[in-house]
Design an enzyme around this catalytic site. Structure first.
Site, mmCIF file in Angstrom:
data_model
loop_
_atom_site.group_PDB
_atom_site.id
_atom_site.type_symbol
_atom_site.label_atom_id
_atom_site.label_comp_id
_atom_site.label_asym_id
_atom_site.label_seq_id
_atom_site.Cartn_x
_atom_site.Cartn_y
_atom_site.Cartn_z
ATOM 1 N N HIS A 190 26.911 -26.558 5.941
ATOM 2 C CA HIS A 190 26.589 -25.548 4.928
ATOM 3 C C HIS A 190 27.673 -25.517 3.852
ATOM 4 O O HIS A 190 28.847 -25.735 4.140
ATOM 5 C CB HIS A 190 26.437 -24.167 5.575
ATOM 6 C CG HIS A 190 25.098 -23.985 6.198
ATOM 7 N ND1 HIS A 190 24.091 -23.281 5.608
ATOM 8 C CD2 HIS A 190 24.587 -24.477 7.346
ATOM 9 C CE1 HIS A 190 23.020 -23.335 6.356
ATOM 10 N NE2 HIS A 190 23.299 -24.055 7.428
ATOM 11 N N PRO A 191 27.263 -25.242 2.619
ATOM 12 C CA PRO A 191 28.249 -25.176 1.532
ATOM 13 C C PRO A 191 28.999 -23.847 1.544
ATOM 14 O O PRO A 191 28.497 -22.852 2.075
ATOM 15 C CB PRO A 191 27.376 -25.274 0.273
ATOM 16 C CG PRO A 191 26.096 -24.608 0.682
ATOM 17 C CD PRO A 191 25.894 -25.015 2.140
ATOM 18 N N SER A 242 19.779 -24.448 -1.352
ATOM 19 C CA SER A 242 21.013 -23.675 -1.518
ATOM 20 C C SER A 242 21.219 -23.269 -2.972
ATOM 21 O O SER A 242 21.694 -22.158 -3.247
ATOM 22 C CB SER A 242 22.225 -24.464 -1.022
ATOM 23 O OG SER A 242 22.240 -24.503 0.378
ATOM 24 N N GLU A 272 18.967 -20.290 -3.552
ATOM 25 C CA GLU A 272 19.441 -19.109 -2.836
ATOM 26 C C GLU A 272 20.689 -18.526 -3.488
ATOM 27 O O GLU A 272 20.773 -17.313 -3.700
ATOM 28 C CB GLU A 272 19.706 -19.476 -1.376
ATOM 29 C CG GLU A 272 18.428 -19.785 -0.614
ATOM 30 C CD GLU A 272 18.593 -20.692 0.586
ATOM 31 O OE1 GLU A 272 17.566 -21.002 1.209
ATOM 32 O OE2 GLU A 272 19.733 -21.099 0.893
ATOM 33 N N GLN A 273 21.652 -19.382 -3.833
ATOM 34 C CA GLN A 273 22.866 -18.876 -4.471
ATOM 35 C C GLN A 273 22.562 -18.323 -5.862
ATOM 36 O O GLN A 273 23.136 -17.313 -6.278
ATOM 37 C CB GLN A 273 23.952 -19.945 -4.503
ATOM 38 C CG GLN A 273 24.510 -20.228 -3.111
ATOM 39 C CD GLN A 273 25.871 -20.889 -3.107
ATOM 40 O OE1 GLN A 273 26.653 -20.755 -4.033
ATOM 41 N NE2 GLN A 273 26.166 -21.597 -2.023
ATOM 42 N N PHE A 304 31.763 -19.864 5.683
ATOM 43 C CA PHE A 304 31.070 -18.585 5.802
ATOM 44 C C PHE A 304 29.601 -18.794 5.451
ATOM 45 O O PHE A 304 29.279 -19.394 4.431
ATOM 46 C CB PHE A 304 31.697 -17.567 4.842
ATOM 47 C CG PHE A 304 30.974 -16.254 4.774
ATOM 48 C CD1 PHE A 304 31.055 -15.360 5.831
ATOM 49 C CD2 PHE A 304 30.216 -15.921 3.669
ATOM 50 C CE1 PHE A 304 30.392 -14.132 5.757
ATOM 51 C CE2 PHE A 304 29.553 -14.712 3.597
ATOM 52 C CZ PHE A 304 29.642 -13.814 4.645
ATOM 53 N N ALA A 348 22.715 -15.285 4.803
ATOM 54 C CA ALA A 348 21.452 -15.400 4.075
ATOM 55 C C ALA A 348 21.574 -14.503 2.846
ATOM 56 O O ALA A 348 21.523 -13.282 2.969
ATOM 57 C CB ALA A 348 20.286 -14.979 4.959
ATOM 58 N N VAL A 349 21.790 -15.108 1.685
ATOM 59 C CA VAL A 349 22.091 -14.340 0.474
ATOM 60 C C VAL A 349 20.858 -13.752 -0.198
ATOM 61 O O VAL A 349 20.989 -12.872 -1.049
ATOM 62 C CB VAL A 349 22.888 -15.187 -0.553
ATOM 63 C CG1 VAL A 349 24.210 -15.635 0.024
ATOM 64 C CG2 VAL A 349 22.066 -16.347 -1.072
#
Length: 163
Positions: free
Chosen positions: A62-63, A79, A82-83, A114, A117-118
């Protein structure tokens, strides 16, 4: 759906881990797998049974949030979306500095980035969760990170079902 088509469609549900979709396809697909919640549960069970080493490897794929990608690394399209939904690309200088300090502290403490789920969270929400979780005990945080990976996978499956 053929195994190859399934892996092409669902190989990105777990970050850089098409092995999850490959294993599910190899087990055989049923009509019940058309339900995102059912498929999410099957995928999560497979990851849970994979053992700690494979789970740790998955976490490490994961990033970082608002992270420093290495040369040639890119966020997956999932990602990125999501970000972007949490507007992480719009950090203030103070938020940016705080994310980087927390990323460094978290990675040093736990050995993986870290993960949260954003979707549906603000930058402030994410920072508050980040600050709280960096103090967790290592075993508790491993479990929390893995649970968040499953949550992300479930959200991705729901999005794919709507597409």
């Amino acid at each position: 759906m053929s195994e190859a088509a399934f892996v092409a469609a669902y190989g990105g549900v777990y970050e850089h881990s098409p092995w999850v979709a490959e294993a599910i396809a190899a087990q055989g697909l049923t009509a019940a797998d058309d339900d995102p919640a059912q498929l999410a549960a099957r995928m999560a069970a497979l990851v849970e049974a994979a053992g700690r080493d494979r789970q740790l490897a998955l976490l490490r794929l994961h990033p970082e949030l608002v992270g420093k990608l290495g040369v040639g690394e890119r966020l997956t399209p999932e990602s990125q979306r999501e970000q972007a939904s949490a507007r992480l690309g719009e950090c203030t200088p103070d938020e940016f500095a705080r994310f980087h300090a927390l990323n460094d502290a978290y990675s040093a403490r736990f050995g993986f980035p870290f993960i949260v789920a954003v979707t549906g969270l603000t930058r402030s929400d994410i920072l508050a969760v980040f600050e709280a979780r960096v103090a967790n005990a290592p075993e508790a945080e491993f479990r929390t990170a893995l649970d968040q990976v499953h949550r992300i996978a479930g959200l991705r499956l729901e999005a794919l079902a709507k597409a």
